[in-house]
Design a protein around this motif. Structure first.
Motif, short mmCIF file in Angstrom:
data_model
loop_
_atom_site.label_atom_id
_atom_site.label_comp_id
_atom_site.label_asym_id
_atom_site.label_seq_id
_atom_site.Cartn_x
_atom_site.Cartn_y
_atom_site.Cartn_z
N MET A 53 -18.46 -89.17 -59.17
CA MET A 53 -17.38 -88.77 -58.57
C MET A 53 -17.92 -87.55 -57.43
N LYS A 54 -16.73 -86.84 -56.83
CA LYS A 54 -17.35 -86.02 -55.99
C LYS A 54 -16.55 -84.39 -56.81
N CYS A 55 -17.44 -83.54 -56.39
CA CYS A 55 -17.13 -82.37 -57.03
C CYS A 55 -15.49 -81.64 -56.50
N ALA A 56 -15.02 -80.98 -57.38
CA ALA A 56 -13.87 -80.23 -56.82
C ALA A 56 -13.98 -79.48 -55.85
N PRO A 57 -13.01 -79.03 -54.82
CA PRO A 57 -13.37 -77.94 -53.96
C PRO A 57 -13.61 -76.68 -54.61
N PHE A 58 -14.47 -76.00 -53.81
CA PHE A 58 -14.76 -74.51 -54.10
C PHE A 58 -14.96 -73.71 -52.87
N GLU A 59 -14.97 -72.29 -53.17
CA GLU A 59 -15.45 -71.51 -52.03
C GLU A 59 -16.79 -71.40 -52.02
N TYR A 60 -17.44 -71.36 -50.90
CA TYR A 60 -19.05 -71.31 -50.84
C TYR A 60 -19.61 -69.91 -50.32
N VAL A 61 -20.28 -69.13 -51.13
CA VAL A 61 -20.90 -67.96 -50.53
C VAL A 61 -22.61 -68.05 -50.58
N ARG A 62 -23.10 -67.48 -49.61
CA ARG A 62 -24.64 -67.59 -49.61
C ARG A 62 -25.16 -66.11 -49.40
N PRO A 63 -25.18 -65.38 -50.36
CA PRO A 63 -25.77 -63.93 -50.28
C PRO A 63 -27.11 -64.08 -50.15
N THR A 64 -27.85 -63.03 -49.43
CA THR A 64 -29.16 -62.88 -49.19
C THR A 64 -29.90 -61.90 -50.18
N SER A 65 -29.12 -61.18 -50.69
CA SER A 65 -29.75 -60.06 -51.92
C SER A 65 -28.98 -59.98 -53.07
N SER A 72 -28.90 -79.14 -62.52
CA SER A 72 -28.06 -79.29 -63.51
C SER A 72 -26.54 -79.16 -63.35
N LEU A 73 -26.24 -78.21 -62.41
CA LEU A 73 -24.99 -77.67 -62.10
C LEU A 73 -24.25 -78.65 -61.31
N VAL A 74 -24.81 -79.34 -60.23
CA VAL A 74 -24.30 -80.05 -59.47
C VAL A 74 -23.69 -81.73 -60.32
N PRO A 75 -24.78 -82.04 -61.25
CA PRO A 75 -24.23 -83.06 -61.84
C PRO A 75 -22.96 -82.99 -62.87
N VAL A 76 -23.03 -81.47 -63.44
CA VAL A 76 -21.94 -81.26 -64.13
C VAL A 76 -20.60 -81.06 -63.51
N ALA A 120 -17.42 -79.18 -64.73
CA ALA A 120 -17.15 -77.86 -64.56
C ALA A 120 -16.44 -77.82 -63.07
N ARG A 121 -15.42 -76.97 -62.76
CA ARG A 121 -14.98 -76.70 -61.43
C ARG A 121 -15.00 -75.50 -61.04
N PRO A 122 -15.85 -74.67 -60.71
CA PRO A 122 -16.04 -73.51 -60.49
C PRO A 122 -15.36 -73.06 -59.32
N ALA A 123 -14.49 -71.94 -59.09
CA ALA A 123 -13.73 -71.66 -57.88
C ALA A 123 -14.61 -71.05 -56.83
N VAL A 124 -15.73 -70.42 -56.95
CA VAL A 124 -16.46 -69.82 -56.29
C VAL A 124 -18.11 -70.12 -56.68
N ILE A 125 -18.93 -70.97 -55.60
CA ILE A 125 -20.24 -71.22 -55.89
C ILE A 125 -21.14 -69.92 -55.10
N VAL A 126 -21.99 -69.37 -55.96
CA VAL A 126 -22.63 -68.39 -55.39
C VAL A 126 -23.81 -68.99 -55.01
N ASP A 127 -24.62 -69.41 -54.00
CA ASP A 127 -25.63 -70.01 -53.70
C ASP A 127 -26.84 -69.15 -53.70
N ILE A 128 -27.81 -68.99 -54.55
CA ILE A 128 -28.78 -67.58 -54.33
C ILE A 128 -30.05 -68.26 -53.85
N ASN A 129 -30.05 -69.33 -53.06
CA ASN A 129 -31.35 -70.13 -52.64
C ASN A 129 -31.86 -69.18 -51.49
#
Ligand SMILES: Cc1cc2nc3c(=O)[nH]c(=O)nc-3n(C[C@H](O)[C@H](O)[C@H](O)COP(=O)(O)OP(=O)(O)OC[C@H]3O[C@@H](n4cnc5c(N)ncnc54)[C@H](O)[C@@H]3O)c2cc1C
Ligand code: FES
Ligand code: FES
Lengths: 266, 153
Positions: free
Chosen positions: A1-13, A36-40, A46-55
């Protein structure tokens, strides 16, 4: 399946990550390796409203030796951990995680935070008495691995805290033994033995809700290996599932304990 | 969100939805349907591509995360004049595929395997390819093909 929509943020600190988590008000989720998170999310468990990408957060990807401890940044990939030589036990454990494509992306911090009872790194963290650094709006705090794992996929960290790294003591002697039905699968049972500052600690993964310390067996160190391994099995209370009955798991745990103790030379 | 990637040597600028995986975007926005999607949760390996020369499951990486990266898919394997890559030749010669669904992931995983293990024995090939599932071949042909491609290098 596809993930539900979310807001994506990509902080650097780290500070920006924490601010984003606070702003998300409990609806935010940190994205590290995503293994682990993306499969879930794809399964819509899981349908988080905001994804905080720490990469792209700086300064979290180093493995550094400091005296008798190795500091592992939260974003150290399993692959890097498998290839480093500062902490041979961590390298051995990381080599057992999944497949090359999983190790390219998966991170040490994510593995600890995900707290899968069958995962390798949490067992190493408990066996060595590692300390996890958690950054939060109120500053950093340090959590001993023994106090971190609360249940399957549960830790004692708050939703707005972020693991920035872990300090893992380098054991003077150690043994790692895991049993998986196929290469790359999560292990049915993992036993890690580590001698740290003169004390031998034994942790078992895959047979309980969290990695378990085998304290009776630890107290019996010095007795014959077979006896200590048997005590590891006696202390466990495994449940059976389609991957193996309770008795089978206990038997595997005894054998893995024997192997881990033997390879540690204990 | 705007992203830039280099896909099989070609620079692409795209607007993507954050929830779309790299696999989705490669297939639907870059026309690279060679990359297959089987399970969509990381267990089958069909979607394996190389991102900055490392193998990744493209179903477990959001396309926004590949912003600024170099992506290599099965469609970049053959040379400009259409000559197949030696690995592809070996898969053909050894019946390393039947329906071909798993093949893109098998090839990209094997490509990385040959880079990291120049002289793999059969055991190593089996171990390193174990994250890629094939429902048809029974794997013998795949192992034979990778073994030959390694020998020919
Ligand atoms: C096919 C397959 C096989 C696998 N086999 C194994 C295996 O054999 N052994 C094993 O141990 N694992 C295995 N894994 C899981 C893998 O190790 C993951 O990398 C790991 O469990 C999670 O790390 P991640 O960086 O990918 O985290 P993510 O998936 O990004 O995140 C996992 C969870 O941790 C949280 N999180 C991530 N980083 C932080 C942080 N710094 N601070 C606070 N919270 C954070 C996220 O919010 C999320 O809830 C496998 C995965 C797949 C898909
Ligand atoms: S589709 Fe990505 S691993 Fe199956
Ligand atoms: S050839 Fe059909 S799945 Fe592998």
């Amino acid at each position: 399946m596809k993930c539900a929509p979310f807001e994506y943020v990509r902080p650097t600190s780290v500070d920006e990550v924490l601010a984003a988590l606070v702003a998300a008000d409990g609806e935010g989720k940190i994205l590290a390796g995503g293994q682990s998170l993306v499969p879930v999310m794809a399964l819509r468990m899981a349908r988080p409203a905001v994804i905080v990408d720490i990469n792209r957060v700086e300064g979290l990807a180093a493995v550094e030796r400091d005296g008798d401890t190795v500091h592992v940044g939260a974003l150290v990939r399993h692959r890097t951990l498998a290839e480093q030589s500062a902490h041979p036990l961590l390298a051995e454990a990381a080599r057992h995680i999944g497949h090359a494509a999983i190790r390219t992306r998966g991170t040490a911090g994510g593995s600890i935070a995900h707290a899968d009872p069958a995962a390798e790194l949490p067992v190493v963290a408990v066996a060595t008495g590692a300390t996890v650094t958690a950054a939060g709006a109120r500053g950093d705090r340090w959590v001993a691995a023994d106090d971190l794992f609360a249940g399957p996929l549960m830790t004692t960290l708050d939703a707005d805290e972020m693991i920035t790294g872990l300090d893992v003591p380098v054991p003077t002697r150690w043994g790692f033994a895991g049993f998986a039905r196929r290469h790359g699968d999560f292990a049915l049972v993992t036993v890690v033995v580590a001698e740290v500052r003169g004390q031998v600690r034994i942790a078992v993964g895959g047979v309980g809700a969290v990695p378990l310390r085998a304290r009776a067996a630890e107290a019996a160190i010095g007795e014959p290996v077979e006896r200590v391994a048997q005590l590891v099995g006696d202390e466990l209370n495994p449940t059976g599932d389609l991957h193996g009955s309770a008795e089978f798991r206990r038997g595997v745990a005894v054998e893995m304990a024997r192997r881990a103790l033997a390879s540690a030379g204990i | 969100m705007e992203i830039t990637m280099v896909v099989d040597g070609e620079r692409v600028e795209l607007t993507v939805e954050p929830r779309h995986t790299l696999a989705d975007v490669l297939r639907e926005q870059c026309g690279r349907t060679g990359t297959h999607v089987g399970c969509e949760h990381g267990v089958c390996g069909a979607c394996t591509v190389l991102v900055d020369d490392e193998p990744v499951r493209s179903c477990l990486m959001f396309a926004v995360q590949a912003d600024g990266s170099t992506v290599r898919t099965v469609e970049g394997l053959e040379s400009d004049d259409g000559t197949l890559h030696p690995l592809q030749e070996a898969f053909v010669a050894h019946h390393g595929l039947q329906c071909g669904f798993c093949t893109p992931g098998m090839l990209m995983t094997a490509l990385h395997l040959l880079d990291t293990h120049p002289e793999p024995d059969r055991e190593t090939i089996r171990r390193e390819m174990s994250g890629n599932i094939c429902r048809c071949t029974g794997y013998m042909g795949i192992v034979d093909a990778v073994e030959e491609a390694a020998r020919l290098r």
